[in-house]
Design a protein around this motif. Structure first.
Motif, PDB file in Angstrom:
ATOM      1  N   GLU A  17     -92.532 -23.607  34.245  1.00  0.00           N
ATOM      2  CA  GLU A  17     -93.011 -23.608  32.857  1.00  0.00           C
ATOM      3  C   GLU A  17     -93.509 -22.219  32.465  1.00  0.00           C
ATOM      4  O   GLU A  17     -93.163 -21.693  31.412  1.00  0.00           O
ATOM      5  CB  GLU A  17     -94.129 -24.640  32.687  1.00  0.00           C
ATOM      6  CG  GLU A  17     -94.627 -24.794  31.287  1.00  0.00           C
ATOM      7  CD  GLU A  17     -93.602 -25.417  30.358  1.00  0.00           C
ATOM      8  OE1 GLU A  17     -93.594 -25.042  29.180  1.00  0.00           O
ATOM      9  OE2 GLU A  17     -92.813 -26.261  30.812  1.00  0.00           O
ATOM     10  N   GLY A  21     -88.491 -21.486  32.598  1.00  0.00           N
ATOM     11  CA  GLY A  21     -87.349 -22.270  33.062  1.00  0.00           C
ATOM     12  C   GLY A  21     -86.934 -22.073  34.501  1.00  0.00           C
ATOM     13  O   GLY A  21     -85.982 -22.695  34.954  1.00  0.00           O
ATOM     14  N   TYR A  22     -87.648 -21.228  35.265  1.00  0.00           N
ATOM     15  CA  TYR A  22     -87.236 -21.007  36.652  1.00  0.00           C
ATOM     16  C   TYR A  22     -88.433 -20.660  37.540  1.00  0.00           C
ATOM     17  O   TYR A  22     -89.481 -20.248  37.063  1.00  0.00           O
ATOM     18  CB  TYR A  22     -86.226 -19.854  36.739  1.00  0.00           C
ATOM     19  CG  TYR A  22     -86.863 -18.508  36.509  1.00  0.00           C
ATOM     20  CD1 TYR A  22     -87.376 -17.774  37.562  1.00  0.00           C
ATOM     21  CD2 TYR A  22     -86.994 -17.991  35.229  1.00  0.00           C
ATOM     22  CE1 TYR A  22     -87.991 -16.552  37.345  1.00  0.00           C
ATOM     23  CE2 TYR A  22     -87.600 -16.779  34.996  1.00  0.00           C
ATOM     24  CZ  TYR A  22     -88.101 -16.061  36.071  1.00  0.00           C
ATOM     25  OH  TYR A  22     -88.713 -14.857  35.856  1.00  0.00           O
ATOM     26  N   LEU A  46     -84.274 -24.114  39.174  1.00  0.00           N
ATOM     27  CA  LEU A  46     -84.016 -24.164  37.734  1.00  0.00           C
ATOM     28  C   LEU A  46     -84.332 -25.548  37.173  1.00  0.00           C
ATOM     29  O   LEU A  46     -84.081 -26.553  37.833  1.00  0.00           O
ATOM     30  CB  LEU A  46     -82.541 -23.849  37.448  1.00  0.00           C
ATOM     31  CG  LEU A  46     -82.051 -22.483  37.903  1.00  0.00           C
ATOM     32  CD1 LEU A  46     -80.536 -22.412  37.833  1.00  0.00           C
ATOM     33  CD2 LEU A  46     -82.683 -21.397  37.066  1.00  0.00           C
ATOM     34  N   ARG A  47     -84.840 -25.566  35.957  1.00  0.00           N
ATOM     35  CA  ARG A  47     -85.144 -26.835  35.298  1.00  0.00           C
ATOM     36  C   ARG A  47     -83.982 -27.217  34.391  1.00  0.00           C
ATOM     37  O   ARG A  47     -83.482 -26.414  33.604  1.00  0.00           O
ATOM     38  CB  ARG A  47     -86.436 -26.687  34.480  1.00  0.00           C
ATOM     39  CG  ARG A  47     -86.860 -27.961  33.800  1.00  0.00           C
ATOM     40  CD  ARG A  47     -88.207 -27.852  33.169  1.00  0.00           C
ATOM     41  NE  ARG A  47     -88.319 -26.662  32.337  1.00  0.00           N
ATOM     42  CZ  ARG A  47     -89.460 -26.257  31.793  1.00  0.00           C
ATOM     43  NH1 ARG A  47     -90.564 -26.917  32.012  1.00  0.00           N
ATOM     44  NH2 ARG A  47     -89.487 -25.181  31.034  1.00  0.00           N
ATOM     45  N   GLU A  49     -83.816 -28.960  31.756  1.00  0.00           N
ATOM     46  CA  GLU A  49     -84.100 -28.852  30.334  1.00  0.00           C
ATOM     47  C   GLU A  49     -83.897 -27.432  29.790  1.00  0.00           C
ATOM     48  O   GLU A  49     -83.825 -27.238  28.589  1.00  0.00           O
ATOM     49  CB  GLU A  49     -85.533 -29.321  30.036  1.00  0.00           C
ATOM     50  CG  GLU A  49     -85.756 -30.802  30.259  1.00  0.00           C
ATOM     51  CD  GLU A  49     -86.009 -31.193  31.719  1.00  0.00           C
ATOM     52  OE1 GLU A  49     -86.231 -32.378  31.978  1.00  0.00           O
ATOM     53  OE2 GLU A  49     -85.968 -30.317  32.607  1.00  0.00           O
ATOM     54  N   ASP A  50     -83.814 -26.462  30.685  1.00  0.00           N
ATOM     55  CA  ASP A  50     -83.626 -25.068  30.273  1.00  0.00           C
ATOM     56  C   ASP A  50     -82.224 -24.562  30.589  1.00  0.00           C
ATOM     57  O   ASP A  50     -82.009 -23.357  30.721  1.00  0.00           O
ATOM     58  CB  ASP A  50     -84.662 -24.177  30.967  1.00  0.00           C
ATOM     59  CG  ASP A  50     -86.066 -24.497  30.520  1.00  0.00           C
ATOM     60  OD1 ASP A  50     -86.329 -24.393  29.314  1.00  0.00           O
ATOM     61  OD2 ASP A  50     -86.894 -24.855  31.372  1.00  0.00           O
ATOM     62  N   LYS A  51     -81.254 -25.449  30.660  1.00  0.00           N
ATOM     63  CA  LYS A  51     -79.902 -25.054  31.061  1.00  0.00           C
ATOM     64  C   LYS A  51     -79.270 -24.023  30.132  1.00  0.00           C
ATOM     65  O   LYS A  51     -78.396 -23.273  30.543  1.00  0.00           O
ATOM     66  CB  LYS A  51     -79.006 -26.274  31.222  1.00  0.00           C
ATOM     67  CG  LYS A  51     -78.795 -27.063  29.963  1.00  0.00           C
ATOM     68  CD  LYS A  51     -78.030 -28.338  30.245  1.00  0.00           C
ATOM     69  CE  LYS A  51     -78.020 -29.185  28.983  1.00  0.00           C
ATOM     70  NZ  LYS A  51     -77.902 -30.581  29.293  1.00  0.00           N
ATOM     71  N   LYS A  53     -80.609 -21.385  29.223  1.00  0.00           N
ATOM     72  CA  LYS A  53     -81.063 -20.076  29.704  1.00  0.00           C
ATOM     73  C   LYS A  53     -80.509 -19.715  31.078  1.00  0.00           C
ATOM     74  O   LYS A  53     -80.754 -18.617  31.568  1.00  0.00           O
ATOM     75  CB  LYS A  53     -82.591 -20.060  29.796  1.00  0.00           C
ATOM     76  CG  LYS A  53     -83.311 -20.337  28.505  1.00  0.00           C
ATOM     77  CD  LYS A  53     -84.804 -20.370  28.767  1.00  0.00           C
ATOM     78  CE  LYS A  53     -85.599 -20.782  27.554  1.00  0.00           C
ATOM     79  NZ  LYS A  53     -87.031 -20.885  27.863  1.00  0.00           N
ATOM     80  N   TRP A  54     -79.815 -20.632  31.736  1.00  0.00           N
ATOM     81  CA  TRP A  54     -79.406 -20.417  33.116  1.00  0.00           C
ATOM     82  C   TRP A  54     -78.568 -19.158  33.316  1.00  0.00           C
ATOM     83  O   TRP A  54     -78.762 -18.426  34.275  1.00  0.00           O
ATOM     84  CB  TRP A  54     -78.653 -21.626  33.650  1.00  0.00           C
ATOM     85  CG  TRP A  54     -79.528 -22.807  33.938  1.00  0.00           C
ATOM     86  CD1 TRP A  54     -80.870 -22.933  33.701  1.00  0.00           C
ATOM     87  CD2 TRP A  54     -79.116 -24.035  34.503  1.00  0.00           C
ATOM     88  NE1 TRP A  54     -81.311 -24.164  34.079  1.00  0.00           N
ATOM     89  CE2 TRP A  54     -80.251 -24.867  34.576  1.00  0.00           C
ATOM     90  CE3 TRP A  54     -77.893 -24.519  34.939  1.00  0.00           C
ATOM     91  CZ2 TRP A  54     -80.189 -26.149  35.096  1.00  0.00           C
ATOM     92  CZ3 TRP A  54     -77.841 -25.803  35.449  1.00  0.00           C
ATOM     93  CH2 TRP A  54     -78.984 -26.607  35.532  1.00  0.00           C
TER      94      TRP A  54
END
Length: 119
Positions: A17, A21-22, A46-47, A49-51, A53-54
């Motif tokens: 958080e 996101g990571y 990696l989360r 919900e933040d894909k 931004k991956w």
């Protein structure tokens, strides 16, 4: 997480958080008393919900690696989209949750991190 000198999923999710996101984890230095199962390895956590931004995150830690998102499940199989979304939105009831967790503290923590109360 123990192999990387970390403690809990909850603590790592706080780091995720804070970082947007990571979480990036490196194993602690090896010793003869406590050899690592993952020497010279790092873990990029990696989360989902933040894909979005991956690609940026992966490029930051692994320059030269090209990441491309797959099409979503509903795009790949539009005939099952309604069923897939129903599964994604389903919330387990207490009995179902107990059956999945089976008194395992690690599994219980996973469900707490993802918003299940009373676990």
């Amino acid at each position: 997480f123990n192999e990387f000198g970390q403690t809990t999923l909850s603590e790592q999710m706080k780091r995720v958080e804070e970082n947007g996101g990571y979480a990036f984890l490196s194993p602690p230095p090896q010793s003869e008393e406590q050899p690592s199962n993952f020497p010279n390895c790092e873990l990029l956590f990696l989360r989902m919900e933040d894909k979005e931004k991956w690609s940026e995150i992966i490029h930051r830690f692994m320059p030269g690696v090209r990441y491309e998102r797959n099409r979503s499940r509903t795009e790949q199989c539009p005939n099952i989209a309604e069923h897939y979304l129903a599964i994604q939105e389903y919330r387990l009831n207490g009995a179902e949750l107990e059956a999945v967790i089976q008194n395992d503290p690690h599994t219980a923590e996973y469900f707490r991190v993802y918003g299940y109360e009373g676990v």
